[in-house]
Design an enzyme around this catalytic site. Sequence first.
Site, PDB file in Angstrom:
ATOM      1  N   GLU A  52     -10.904   6.176   1.595  1.00  0.00           N
ATOM      2  CA  GLU A  52      -9.704   5.329   1.608  1.00  0.00           C
ATOM      3  C   GLU A  52      -8.829   5.614   2.834  1.00  0.00           C
ATOM      4  O   GLU A  52      -7.681   6.057   2.713  1.00  0.00           O
ATOM      5  CB  GLU A  52      -8.908   5.525   0.315  1.00  0.00           C
ATOM      6  CG  GLU A  52      -9.750   5.186  -0.918  1.00  0.00           C
ATOM      7  CD  GLU A  52      -8.952   5.005  -2.197  1.00  0.00           C
ATOM      8  OE1 GLU A  52      -7.920   5.658  -2.345  1.00  0.00           O
ATOM      9  OE2 GLU A  52      -9.364   4.192  -3.040  1.00  0.00           O
TER      10      GLU A  52
ATOM     11  N   GLU B 294     -16.235   2.543  -5.684  1.00  0.00           N
ATOM     12  CA  GLU B 294     -15.337   2.932  -6.773  1.00  0.00           C
ATOM     13  C   GLU B 294     -14.909   1.668  -7.496  1.00  0.00           C
ATOM     14  O   GLU B 294     -14.502   0.688  -6.867  1.00  0.00           O
ATOM     15  CB  GLU B 294     -14.071   3.629  -6.258  1.00  0.00           C
ATOM     16  CG  GLU B 294     -14.287   5.009  -5.726  1.00  0.00           C
ATOM     17  CD  GLU B 294     -12.977   5.723  -5.380  1.00  0.00           C
ATOM     18  OE1 GLU B 294     -11.949   5.454  -6.021  1.00  0.00           O
ATOM     19  OE2 GLU B 294     -13.013   6.531  -4.434  1.00  0.00           O
TER      20      GLU B 294
HETATM   21  C1  BG6 Z   1      -9.133   6.150  -5.553  1.00  0.00           C
HETATM   22  C2  BG6 Z   1      -9.492   7.509  -5.046  1.00  0.00           C
HETATM   23  O1  BG6 Z   1      -7.944   5.770  -4.958  1.00  0.00           O
HETATM   24  O2  BG6 Z   1      -8.793   5.983  -6.883  1.00  0.00           O
HETATM   25  C3  BG6 Z   1      -9.964   8.467  -6.132  1.00  0.00           C
HETATM   26  O3  BG6 Z   1     -10.447   7.451  -4.019  1.00  0.00           O
HETATM   27  C4  BG6 Z   1      -9.111   8.279  -7.377  1.00  0.00           C
HETATM   28  O4  BG6 Z   1      -9.919   9.775  -5.610  1.00  0.00           O
HETATM   29  C5  BG6 Z   1      -9.306   6.860  -7.857  1.00  0.00           C
HETATM   30  O5  BG6 Z   1      -9.391   9.185  -8.383  1.00  0.00           O
HETATM   31  C6  BG6 Z   1      -8.631   6.518  -9.171  1.00  0.00           C
HETATM   32  O6  BG6 Z   1      -7.271   6.844  -9.125  1.00  0.00           O
HETATM   33  P1  BG6 Z   1      -6.657   7.801 -10.209  1.00  0.00           P
HETATM   34  O7  BG6 Z   1      -5.277   8.054  -9.760  1.00  0.00           O
HETATM   35  O8  BG6 Z   1      -6.723   7.037 -11.492  1.00  0.00           O
HETATM   36  O9  BG6 Z   1      -7.493   9.019 -10.251  1.00  0.00           O
END
Ligand code: BG6
Length: 468
Positions: free
Chosen positions: A175, A365
């Site tokens: 990111e 993701e």
């Molecule tokens: C992304 C990141 O922004 O979102 C991850 O690359 C992160 O590291 C994921 O865990 C989900 O966000 P969160 O705050 O729910 O863990």
Amino acid sequence: MGFRKDFLWGGSTAANQCEGAYLEDGKGLNTADVMTAGTAKTPREITETIEAGRKYPSHIAVDHYHHFKEDIALMAEMGFKSYRMSISWARIYPNGYDAKPNEAGLKHYDEVFDELKRHNMEPIVTISHYETPLAMVKKFGSWKSREAVDCYVRYCNTIFNRYKGKVKYWLTFNEINSMSLSSWLAGGIPETDSEQDHMIAAYHQFVASAEAVKLAHSIDPDYKVGMMYGGLFSYPATCDPEDVEGNEQFMKKMLFYPDVQCRGYYPAYKLKEFERKGIKLPVVEGDDQILKEGKVDFLSFSYYFTLVAGKNTEKASVECGSLVTGYNNPYLKSTDWGFTIDPRGLRYSLNLFYDRYQIPLMIVENGLGALDQVEADGSIHDPYRAEYLREHIREMKKAVDEDGVDLLGYNWWGPFDIVSAGTGEMRKRYGFIYVDMDDEGKGTLNRSRKDSFYYYKKIIASNGENLD
Ligand code: BG6
């Protein structure tokens, strides 16, 4: 029709959110190790050093460092073709600027990659995922200094040579656009630093990434190196041209990151903005050529939600550990942590990127952080997670079948429960695999299958055809 035969169905994690073992085998401290646990309402704190009595989730996390064989076996049981993971930089170079790498750290990832190979899973490796060796921050201000580029390239050289033949896909920075949102996560830069500082740090990361792409190709022509965009996508608040323009400006603050990494130069709109604001980049002779030659092979991104922006949206504000603008989207529901649920937005974002860059894409993701209930018999019924998965895959399929997007894979965030990056909580669970660990750091660390485990397994077995 349908997904490619070698489609990479899998899941993603980050070292600091799952490994634990924060001082084991010679690892140094990193920027995640000084972040305390927060909640949806209380932000995480960054402490100077590790303070007694405070809770730092990265220290134990879910102890993947010692459970990786079990976790990989469970993911293999679901039929995973890929596992996106990150290497903890401070395991390889404990201070970041050390002259020699730490053999124990290198050996650990050899074992992880060998285990993945045994299960026919392709590693997709993030080189820097929200953790920078803390000593680099203290010594020279991390990415504000050009020294960080040298440290990063040395680290890349080590891992590209060491893991040749074991890894094919690399992602240079998780990111990368987070430098404009959460700069401490992105590279150990305090949020309170000036925009000039943030843009200098981003510039150094662009140069480092481009150097890494060139280096990777010279070490192994089969290496595929991608960029990773943090999924910020927004819709105009209304069809008022002022809102449409406001939304465009908002998106450009983010899109300039993939513009640089996919096209190999800064877009004109960004250079004009720098001119207006008096922002100067620390350009060294030859950098333009590096950026041009170090364009990425593919674009990967995270996708959780969409935002709404318009004429009054200056920047995304951080609330509930998530990124939200001042506008609500009345057409969408939200998760317990305030992320809008927008499967159609996934098709929209895939099209936006494919039209803009015409290079292969990879979803690295996507997922639902939710509160799970463990029943008396140990079972966990999570139909909400299965529904989220189904609807997103349905839209992703349309992007491939109907829009012709070249998509390499889909990797669910947190296939086994891990620590939340935004809040540092454990109770915000994404996994198909439950991990018995709570916010107080208590639990057996036992792993168990949720209902969604079997659902994703079925989807993978049918290469995305069977969504019933
Ligand atoms: C992304 C990141 O922004 O979102 C991850 O690359 C992160 O590291 C994921 O865990 C989900 O966000 P969160 O705050 O729910 O863990």
